[in-house]
Write an enzyme that holds these catalytic residues in place. Structure first.
Site, PDB file in Angstrom:
ATOM      1  N   ASP A  19       0.853  -1.196   0.000  1.00  0.00           N
ATOM      2  CA  ASP A  19       0.000   0.000   0.000  1.00  0.00           C
ATOM      3  C   ASP A  19       0.889   1.246   0.000  1.00  0.00           C
ATOM      4  O   ASP A  19       2.124   1.166  -0.158  1.00  0.00           O
ATOM      5  CB  ASP A  19      -1.033  -0.039   1.147  1.00  0.00           C
ATOM      6  CG  ASP A  19      -0.442   0.237   2.520  1.00  0.00           C
ATOM      7  OD1 ASP A  19       0.783   0.461   2.630  1.00  0.00           O
ATOM      8  OD2 ASP A  19      -1.216   0.245   3.496  1.00  0.00           O
TER       9      ASP A  19
ATOM     10  N   HIS B 119       4.865 -31.662   9.937  1.00  0.00           N
ATOM     11  CA  HIS B 119       4.378 -30.313   9.623  1.00  0.00           C
ATOM     12  C   HIS B 119       3.460 -30.321   8.409  1.00  0.00           C
ATOM     13  O   HIS B 119       2.574 -29.486   8.295  1.00  0.00           O
ATOM     14  CB  HIS B 119       5.555 -29.365   9.434  1.00  0.00           C
ATOM     15  CG  HIS B 119       6.421 -29.303  10.650  1.00  0.00           C
ATOM     16  ND1 HIS B 119       5.977 -28.791  11.841  1.00  0.00           N
ATOM     17  CD2 HIS B 119       7.686 -29.751  10.868  1.00  0.00           C
ATOM     18  CE1 HIS B 119       6.927 -28.912  12.747  1.00  0.00           C
ATOM     19  NE2 HIS B 119       7.974 -29.491  12.182  1.00  0.00           N
TER      20      HIS B 119
ATOM     21  N   CYS C  26       2.521  -3.576   4.063  1.00  0.00           N
ATOM     22  CA  CYS C  26       1.714  -2.387   4.371  1.00  0.00           C
ATOM     23  C   CYS C  26       2.374  -1.708   5.573  1.00  0.00           C
ATOM     24  O   CYS C  26       3.574  -1.911   5.810  1.00  0.00           O
ATOM     25  CB  CYS C  26       0.239  -2.742   4.592  1.00  0.00           C
ATOM     26  SG  CYS C  26      -0.123  -3.802   5.998  1.00  0.00           S
TER      27      CYS C  26
ATOM     28  N   HIS D  74       8.128 -24.723   9.130  1.00  0.00           N
ATOM     29  CA  HIS D  74       7.002 -25.440   9.742  1.00  0.00           C
ATOM     30  C   HIS D  74       5.650 -25.132   9.098  1.00  0.00           C
ATOM     31  O   HIS D  74       4.779 -25.985   9.091  1.00  0.00           O
ATOM     32  CB  HIS D  74       6.899 -25.083  11.241  1.00  0.00           C
ATOM     33  CG  HIS D  74       7.952 -25.746  12.074  1.00  0.00           C
ATOM     34  ND1 HIS D  74       7.924 -25.760  13.452  1.00  0.00           N
ATOM     35  CD2 HIS D  74       9.081 -26.427  11.722  1.00  0.00           C
ATOM     36  CE1 HIS D  74       8.975 -26.413  13.914  1.00  0.00           C
ATOM     37  NE2 HIS D  74       9.700 -26.818  12.882  1.00  0.00           N
TER      38      HIS D  74
ATOM     39  N   THR E 268       1.889  -2.155   8.859  1.00  0.00           N
ATOM     40  CA  THR E 268       2.230  -3.143   9.889  1.00  0.00           C
ATOM     41  C   THR E 268       2.454  -4.542   9.340  1.00  0.00           C
ATOM     42  O   THR E 268       2.984  -5.408  10.042  1.00  0.00           O
ATOM     43  CB  THR E 268       1.056  -3.265  10.888  1.00  0.00           C
ATOM     44  OG1 THR E 268      -0.119  -3.632  10.129  1.00  0.00           O
ATOM     45  CG2 THR E 268       0.809  -1.966  11.633  1.00  0.00           C
TER      46      THR E 268
HETATM   47  C1  RB5 Z   1      -2.525   2.509   6.587  1.00  0.00           C
HETATM   48  O1  RB5 Z   1      -2.624   3.649   7.359  1.00  0.00           O
HETATM   49  C2  RB5 Z   1      -2.373   1.289   7.489  1.00  0.00           C
HETATM   50  O2  RB5 Z   1      -3.561   1.063   8.186  1.00  0.00           O
HETATM   51  C3  RB5 Z   1      -1.978   0.076   6.690  1.00  0.00           C
HETATM   52  O3  RB5 Z   1      -0.798   0.322   6.007  1.00  0.00           O
HETATM   53  C4  RB5 Z   1      -1.741  -1.207   7.472  1.00  0.00           C
HETATM   54  O4  RB5 Z   1      -0.830  -1.027   8.485  1.00  0.00           O
HETATM   55  C5  RB5 Z   1      -2.943  -1.938   7.874  1.00  0.00           C
HETATM   56  O5  RB5 Z   1      -2.919  -3.005   8.479  1.00  0.00           O
END
Ligand code: RB5
Length: 146
Positions: free
Chosen positions: A8, A133, A65, A98, A67
């Site tokens: 993203d 596994h 993204c 695994h 996180t």
């Molecule tokens: C975008 O602000 C953020 O929510 C996205 O990049 C991600 O971390 C979502 O899980």
């Protein structure tokens, strides 16, 4: 080895760095975007990478993204996908050894570029162990049919 990569808006720079790193290793990379830094929706790119892997256009997928969470959640909705969020090399190694993960996800707001490269290298250098596994991975995949 063919890898599909997607991200993203939070991860354009990170994706560009990881893509260059993979290409330096001689890996063929399909970039499914985004390459725009304007706000976009991570499920779009999680699904794009997941479909490329599930349909066999890529051997493995990498999705990034902020996180790694949202894009992995989206990817895991596609049949045949096992996407894991890995923020360090140990988890990356185990996700192949695994869990036979076919998609690696991480957060551009969580790890730096050098750590990301280490995670990616570890993930790609590790083969699924099989054995007991395999049964557990099969059990995960059977859930898709229920
Ligand atoms: C975008 O602000 C953020 O929510 C996205 O990049 C991600 O971390 C979502 O899980």
């Amino acid at each position: 080895m063919k890898i599909a990569i997607g991200n993203d808006h939070t991860a354009v720079e990170m994706k560009t760095a990881v893509k260059a790193h993979l290409e330096e290793k001689g890996i063929q990379v399909t970039d499914l975007g985004t390459n725009e830094t304007g706000s976009c929706d991570y499920p779009v790119y999680g699904e794009k990478v997941a479909r490329a892997v599930a349909e066999g256009q890529a051997d493995l997928g990498i999705a990034i993204c902020g996180t790694g969470l949202g894009i992995s959640l989206a990817a895991n909705k596609v049949k045949g996908i096992r996407a894991c969020v890995c923020s360090e090399p140990y988890t990356a190694k185990m996700s192949r050894l695994h869990n036979n993960c076919n998609m690696l996800c991480f957060g551009a707001r969580v790890v730096g570029v050098e750590m990301a490269k280490m995670i990616v290298d570890t993930w790609l250098d590790t083969e699924f162990e099989g054995g007991r596994h395999q049964r557990r991975v099969d059990m995960i995949m059977e859930i898709e049919g229920r």
